[in-house]
Design a protein around this motif. Structure first.
Motif, PDB file in Angstrom:
ATOM      1  N   GLY A 182      46.593  73.242  43.309  1.00 22.21           N
ATOM      2  CA  GLY A 182      47.858  73.933  43.494  1.00 22.21           C
ATOM      3  C   GLY A 182      49.060  73.074  43.145  1.00 22.21           C
ATOM      4  O   GLY A 182      49.883  73.442  42.302  1.00 22.21           O
ATOM      5  N   TYR A 183      49.144  71.910  43.765  1.00 22.33           N
ATOM      6  CA  TYR A 183      50.332  71.078  43.593  1.00 22.33           C
ATOM      7  C   TYR A 183      50.370  70.356  42.251  1.00 22.33           C
ATOM      8  O   TYR A 183      51.442  70.189  41.664  1.00 22.33           O
ATOM      9  CB  TYR A 183      50.421  70.058  44.731  1.00 22.33           C
ATOM     10  N   PHE A 184      49.211  69.913  41.770  1.00 26.48           N
ATOM     11  CA  PHE A 184      49.217  69.061  40.584  1.00 26.48           C
ATOM     12  C   PHE A 184      48.902  69.811  39.296  1.00 26.48           C
ATOM     13  O   PHE A 184      48.725  69.191  38.248  1.00 26.48           O
ATOM     14  CB  PHE A 184      48.272  67.882  40.774  1.00 26.48           C
ATOM     15  N   SER A 185      48.815  71.134  39.356  1.00 28.33           N
ATOM     16  CA  SER A 185      48.759  71.919  38.119  1.00 28.33           C
ATOM     17  C   SER A 185      50.163  72.348  37.722  1.00 28.33           C
ATOM     18  O   SER A 185      50.363  72.933  36.667  1.00 28.33           O
ATOM     19  CB  SER A 185      47.869  73.154  38.298  1.00 28.33           C
ATOM     20  N   GLN A 186      51.114  72.040  38.581  1.00 30.26           N
ATOM     21  CA  GLN A 186      52.505  72.375  38.309  1.00 30.26           C
ATOM     22  C   GLN A 186      53.220  71.155  37.728  1.00 30.26           C
ATOM     23  O   GLN A 186      53.020  70.028  38.182  1.00 30.26           O
ATOM     24  CB  GLN A 186      53.207  72.811  39.604  1.00 30.26           C
ATOM     25  N   ALA A 187      54.017  71.397  36.707  1.00 30.33           N
ATOM     26  CA  ALA A 187      54.793  70.299  36.109  1.00 30.33           C
ATOM     27  C   ALA A 187      56.055  70.088  36.935  1.00 30.33           C
ATOM     28  O   ALA A 187      57.000  70.850  36.865  1.00 30.33           O
ATOM     29  CB  ALA A 187      55.147  70.636  34.671  1.00 30.33           C
ATOM     30  N   GLN A 188      56.020  69.049  37.768  1.00 27.28           N
ATOM     31  CA  GLN A 188      57.154  68.757  38.637  1.00 27.28           C
ATOM     32  C   GLN A 188      57.662  67.340  38.349  1.00 27.28           C
ATOM     33  O   GLN A 188      56.884  66.418  38.150  1.00 27.28           O
ATOM     34  CB  GLN A 188      56.748  68.878  40.108  1.00 27.28           C
ATOM     35  N   ALA A 189      58.969  67.199  38.355  1.00 26.44           N
ATOM     36  CA  ALA A 189      59.571  65.909  38.007  1.00 26.44           C
ATOM     37  C   ALA A 189      59.160  64.807  38.970  1.00 26.44           C
ATOM     38  O   ALA A 189      59.085  63.647  38.591  1.00 26.44           O
ATOM     39  CB  ALA A 189      61.091  66.054  37.981  1.00 26.44           C
ATOM     40  N   ASP A 190      58.890  65.165  40.226  1.00 27.94           N
ATOM     41  CA  ASP A 190      58.571  64.135  41.210  1.00 27.94           C
ATOM     42  C   ASP A 190      57.081  63.828  41.259  1.00 27.94           C
ATOM     43  O   ASP A 190      56.621  63.128  42.134  1.00 27.94           O
ATOM     44  CB  ASP A 190      59.061  64.552  42.600  1.00 27.94           C
ATOM     45  N   GLU A 191      56.317  64.335  40.320  1.00 25.82           N
ATOM     46  CA  GLU A 191      54.879  64.083  40.314  1.00 25.82           C
ATOM     47  C   GLU A 191      54.469  63.281  39.075  1.00 25.82           C
ATOM     48  O   GLU A 191      53.351  63.417  38.582  1.00 25.82           O
ATOM     49  CB  GLU A 191      54.104  65.409  40.348  1.00 25.82           C
ATOM     50  N   GLN A 192      55.367  62.467  38.560  1.00 26.10           N
ATOM     51  CA  GLN A 192      55.089  61.754  37.324  1.00 26.10           C
ATOM     52  C   GLN A 192      53.996  60.703  37.482  1.00 26.10           C
ATOM     53  O   GLN A 192      53.423  60.248  36.493  1.00 26.10           O
ATOM     54  CB  GLN A 192      56.376  61.094  36.803  1.00 26.10           C
ATOM     55  N   ASP A 193      53.695  60.309  38.720  1.00 20.49           N
ATOM     56  CA  ASP A 193      52.649  59.307  38.932  1.00 20.49           C
ATOM     57  C   ASP A 193      51.265  59.937  39.008  1.00 20.49           C
ATOM     58  O   ASP A 193      50.275  59.243  39.210  1.00 20.49           O
ATOM     59  CB  ASP A 193      52.924  58.523  40.214  1.00 20.49           C
TER      60      ASP A 193
END
Length: 318
Positions: free
Chosen positions: A140-151
C-alpha cells in the motif's frame, strides 16, 4: 463455513487436486512472522515441516523461492524504535513509523531486487503471521510515488501477482483491547481495507487453521504450566478480545480473513513450526492452500509468460 460477519467463505478446505505445472517466471517471497527468523522456513531439524522444502517438492526451483532475510533480534527494532515515539505509546503509529518501517523496506527491497533480475519475472508473497498485514502495508504505502519515500524502492504492483497469508492477524482488536501493533494494523486497515489491490490485478488468499478453541486456564498455582487451550485463550483475547474463539492456537479465525479475499479454513492446522506435522508449511498439508495459489497465479491478468518447469502431477512429495 462462514465469516464472522455471516458471509459464506469463498473457499473452504479441500483435498489436493491440482495438476498445474509450476510457472517458470514466478518467484515466491516468504515473509516471516513476528519473532521468526529465515531459518524457521527451511527448518532443517524437522524437514517434514519445512515450508521451503514442501514447495520444492511440488516443483518450485531453489532460485524461485526467496525467504526474506531475518534474524530474531531484528524484531527488537519494534520496541527500541518505539521507545521514544509518542505514537507508539498512544497506539497511533502507522506501519511506516520506525518500529515497522524497517520490515516494509526489506519487503520493497526484495521485490525490487527480483524485478531487476528479469523483466518478465512476477512475484507472489507467501506471508506467515504478522508478515501478512505487513505485506499489505508495504504494497500500500510503497507502491505510491511519494517524495518522502525516496529511501525505499517503489513497488511496481504490475510485477506482483498476489499474496497468500498464513495465520495472519488482519483485523485489529476492538478499542477496549490493547493493540499489540500500537495502532499500525488499525491504520493499515483504514488506509488499505480488505483485498485493497484486487482491482490492480492482485489476488488475495487468506488461510487460517481451525484447530483449537481457547479455554481460560483455571490456575491453582502461578507455577502451573499454561495449557495449549489456555495459550490459545490468552492469544485470541489479545488479538480480537474473544478468548474462546476458534483458530490456529495463536490467531483466531475471525481475525485472519480479508473482505474480497479467497478465504480458506484448514481443520486441524496450527500456527507454529512447533507443530511441524500440522502447520501451514507441513508437506502433508501444503496442497490444501498451494493448489488454490497455483490456480490464482495462472488466472491472474498480470501473468504474461507461462512456461512450466515440469508437470506438477508427476511430483512426488518426499
Amino acid at each position: 463455513m462462514w465469516t464472522s460477519e455471516g458471509q459464506p467463505l469463498a473457499v473452504v478446505s479441500k483435498s489436493p487436486s491440482s495438476k498445474r505445472a509450476i510457472p517458470n517466471n514466478v518467484k515466491l517471497v516468504v515473509l516471516p512472522g513476528f519473532g521468526n527468523n529465515s531459518n524457521d522456513y527451511f527448518l532443517p531439524e524437522a524437514p517434514q515441516g519445512s515450508l521451503v522444502r514442501s514447495l520444492q517438492n511440488r516443483g518450485w526451483r531453489d532460485d524461485q523461492i526467496r525467504v526474506l532475510p531475518m534474524e530474531r533480534l531484528d524484531w527488537l527494532q519494534v520496541f527500541v524504535n518505539g521507545l521514544f515515539d509518542l505514537r507508539f505509546w498512544t497506539s497511533n503509529m502507522a506501519a511506516t513509523c520506525p518500529s515497522f518501517r524497517w520490515y516494509l523496506k526489506c519487503v520493497a527491497g526484495e521485490i525490487a531486487e527480483i524485478c531487476e533480475e528479469s523483466s518478465d519475472t512476477k512475484v507472489v508473497l507467501v506471508c506467515h503471521s504478522a508478515g501478512g498485514w505487513l505485506a499489505r502495508a508495504a504494497l500500500g504505502y510503497f507502491s505510491q510515488a511519494q517524495a518522502d519515500e525516496q529511501d525505499v524502492p517503489r513497488i511496481e504492483l504490475e510485477r506482483v501477482l498476489g499474496m497468500v497469508t498464513l495465520g495472519a492477524p488482519h483485523i485489529p482488536p476492538p478499542p477496549e483491547v490493547m493493540d499489540m501493533t500500537r495502532g499500525a494494523l488499525r491504520i493499515t486497515n483504514e488506509d488499505f481495507p480488505g483485498a485493497y489491490h484486487i482491482d490492480d490485478g492482485l489476488f488475495y488468499i487468506t488461510v487460517v487453521g481451525n484447530a483449537i478453541a481457547g479455554i481460560k486456564d483455571q490456575r491453582r498455582s502461578p507455577f502451573e504450566r499454561t495449557t495449549p487451550t489456555g495459550l490459545a485463550f490468552n492469544s485470541y483475547e489479545a488479538v480480537c478480545g474473544a478468548g474462546t474463539s476458534m483458530g490456529d492456537g495463536l490467531i483466531p479465525r475471525m481475525s485472519a480473513h480479508l473482505d474480497d479475499a479467497i478465504q480458506i479454513n484448514l481443520d486441524g492446522v496450527f500456527h507454529s513450526i512447533n507443530a511441524p506435522d500440522k502447520w501451514y508449511g507441513s508437506d502433508s498439508l501444503l496442497d490444501r492452500w498451494h493448489d488454490t495459489m497455483l490456480e490464482q497465479i495462472y488466472s491472474s491478468r498480470n501473468m504474461s509468460v507461462r512456461t512450466p518447469n515440469r508437470d506438477f502431477g508427476n511430483v512426488v512429495s518426499r
